[in-house]
Design a protein around this motif. Sequence first.
Motif, PDB file in Angstrom:
ATOM      1  N   GLU A  17       2.333  -0.351   4.958  1.00 32.00           N
ATOM      2  CA  GLU A  17       1.771  -1.661   4.666  1.00 32.00           C
ATOM      3  C   GLU A  17       2.862  -2.554   4.094  1.00 32.00           C
ATOM      4  OE1 GLU A  17      -1.366  -0.535   2.060  1.00 32.00           O
ATOM      5  OE2 GLU A  17      -2.787  -0.184   3.677  1.00 32.00           O
ATOM      6  N   CYS A  50       3.480  -8.896  -3.142  1.00 33.63           N
ATOM      7  CA  CYS A  50       2.572  -9.009  -2.007  1.00 33.63           C
ATOM      8  C   CYS A  50       2.550  -7.672  -1.274  1.00 33.63           C
ATOM      9  CB  CYS A  50       3.025 -10.110  -1.062  1.00 33.63           C
ATOM     10  SG  CYS A  50       3.183 -11.721  -1.877  1.00 33.63           S
ATOM     11  N   ASN A 103       0.512  -5.569   1.919  1.00 32.64           N
ATOM     12  CA  ASN A 103      -0.405  -5.579   3.052  1.00 32.64           C
ATOM     13  C   ASN A 103      -0.966  -6.976   3.296  1.00 32.64           C
ATOM     14  OD1 ASN A 103      -1.669  -4.379   5.212  1.00 32.64           O
ATOM     15  ND2 ASN A 103      -3.491  -3.807   4.036  1.00 32.64           N
ATOM     16  N   PHE A 104      -0.048  -7.971   3.267  1.00 28.19           N
ATOM     17  CA  PHE A 104      -0.360  -9.358   3.576  1.00 28.19           C
ATOM     18  C   PHE A 104      -1.303 -10.013   2.568  1.00 28.19           C
ATOM     19  CE2 PHE A 104       0.387  -6.976   7.545  1.00 28.19           C
ATOM     20  CZ  PHE A 104       1.578  -7.572   7.928  1.00 28.19           C
ATOM     21  N   ALA A 105      -1.362  -9.466   1.370  1.00 29.99           N
ATOM     22  CA  ALA A 105      -2.142 -10.083   0.294  1.00 29.99           C
ATOM     23  C   ALA A 105      -1.321 -10.026  -0.985  1.00 29.99           C
ATOM     24  CB  ALA A 105      -3.471  -9.354   0.100  1.00 29.99           C
ATOM     25  N   CYS A 106      -1.256 -11.142  -1.707  1.00 29.59           N
ATOM     26  CA  CYS A 106      -0.434 -11.207  -2.906  1.00 29.59           C
ATOM     27  C   CYS A 106      -1.287 -10.979  -4.150  1.00 29.59           C
ATOM     28  CB  CYS A 106       0.270 -12.557  -2.999  1.00 29.59           C
ATOM     29  SG  CYS A 106       1.502 -12.789  -1.702  1.00 29.59           S
ATOM     30  N   GLN A 107      -0.726 -10.203  -5.062  1.00 27.98           N
ATOM     31  CA  GLN A 107      -1.383  -9.988  -6.343  1.00 27.98           C
ATOM     32  C   GLN A 107      -1.182 -11.226  -7.229  1.00 27.98           C
ATOM     33  OE1 GLN A 107      -3.054  -6.966  -6.659  1.00 27.98           O
ATOM     34  NE2 GLN A 107      -2.370  -6.733  -4.534  1.00 27.98           N
TER      35      GLN A 107
END
Length: 692
Positions: A604, A670, A672-676
Amino acid sequence: MTTNNIVNRLSKEKSPYLLQHQYNPVDWFPWGEEAFEKAKQENKPVFLSIGYSTCHWCHVMAHESFEDQTIADMLNKDFISIKVDREERPDIDHIYMAVCQAMTGQGGWPLTVFLTPEKKPFFAGTYFPRSRKYNRAGMVEVVAQLAGKWREDADRVREVGEQIIQETTNRLLEHQSGGELTEESLHEAFRLYESTFDPEFGGFGSAPKFPTSHNLSFLLRYYKKTGNERALEMVEKTLDAMHRGGMYDHIGFGFSRYSVDSEWLVPHFEKMLYDNALLLMTYTEAYQVTGKAKYADVAEQIITYIRRDMTDVGGAFYSAEDADSEGEEGKFYVWTPDEVELVLGIDEGDLFSELFDITESGNFEGHNIPNLIQTTLASVAKRKQIPLDQLKQRMEEDRAKLFEHREKRIHPGKDDKILTAWNGLMVAALSKAARALDKPAYAEAAAKAADFLLRELRREDGRLLARYRDGEAAFPGYVDDYAFLVWGLIELYETTFELRYLREAVQLNAEMLRLFGDEEKGGLFFYGSDAEQLLTRPKEIYDGAMPSGNAAAALNMQRLARLTYDAKLSQAADEQLQAFAGAVASYPPGHALMLAALDFAYSEASEIVIAGDPAKPETQNMLRTVQRQFLPNALLILHPPGEEGEEVRKLIPLVQDKMPLGGRATAYVCHNFACQAPTQDLEDLENLSNIR
């Protein structure tokens, strides 16, 4: 290696290997059209000899045969003789080594091939003694017989050469079968590594044992991915055993090329830049994974050796050191108890000899290779009732004294040519070590070498060249030169965050695809479309002593595509994996670096952006928090303020909206294409970034 005072054509060459033969009575030609034109005009076959300057058996064959007037007269009468340095012309070596392996079932150096004037091989082998011995045919009879066959029926010999080239071409291309790789290849590789692992001494298979550190680096990635402790156990067992053995130079540091036995005691003593670069990477990664100082110590010792003995004044790195000195293999490296006592005194000498297995009977031809296979500092400290820290300090002081004494010996020969590919590996290794060990000096050394390559090993049109020596850069670069230098530049960017190195990596990668890409079947040819076109144009995918350029390119393209959001490059990266899927799937352990690229592709996506002023301690602390971790499939990017940040945004679009919050350094992780959620806390950053 001299037999007379008359030099031959090789005296005008730059290669240390070719210059070793400039006084031979053999009428040598360097590879080139002059030699083949002469062969055609005189209707003579060609005797082709390929080797390298630090090759022990090349030296033996040179002394026995090429310095021998009788054999020289035979060659000069009936053949046109050509010498090739395999490290300058790996394209020639690659093809004719495949011929030798196809004809004899084995290969190695010196490589001995007899050709028609049209460059087609009709007989091949490796080392031949002067006269028959070791159950080997001798040069005297081989040369006489082949000269006779040519005189009797040259047309038939040409037919044989044609058949051999066709068979070799098929053999070189048979490994390329496309398809789709899956993560199952990673698991299959692990199972096969485990099945060949030596539980007693580490490593894989039986003697001789090569370090093949890229296999170990794959297993570290497999451990990171799966948490399988067995993968880490195999790595640690092997790294520990290699370091304890005589393959490691316990007096002056650095690793030899391989061990002739299963326990890593007796090396083939030459030291190669590429081995030490790859091992530096693996020991550095092992330190990141385990936190064990012993791996950091070995990494730093390798660097000490490289910077002390293998670094050119311009900052680039030399190729190799010979196994032989004063005509004897290993003479520079071995000891007797009396020599140790002479330097250290009786009591201290006895203690050092006990620890490092230096005995009267010896462990190598009556002499001793220092090693720690049967002893450890801890066991000797306990037996002698000496505090461990005190013993460690004493042994280091003793080692330094022995090193200074050894420096007075006649040194092995040094091949001081600078190879782009091997230097690219060392740039990558030093960059990794600088990050993991927090040693800016290592990054400076990597940058100095990279700058040398980018300045001195490119033509005015930007074409990368393969070799530099004595003020001359020559030979159009091969795929390994491009792939390994791009690898080094990516690692150097992630260490220094100087954007120019990433730009150079992107540019060189694009040029590599243009010059080496196969639009029909995919993958990269070994030599460029603008280089000398040989009998066939092979591709290399199998990892040998070095990983293949195709595999390094696959990993580079995955990383660059994710950094730059370049859709075409992303497609090229996927096609690179697909092009060799059949070969990789058929035997995954032979393709460790390609498996690392596959692991990167299937993992990921992870990007870590640090937005902040690099001059501020808070920004540096964030960078160091990430850099010391083992995150093989994550990308680390610095987004600085001002004009520099604008330049970063142009090349790396994913940083666009990631700014410092409240004027303080801020981390964006970031996955798996989502940023924390952004963080300014170092502990949060460590937890967020340390992901499988």
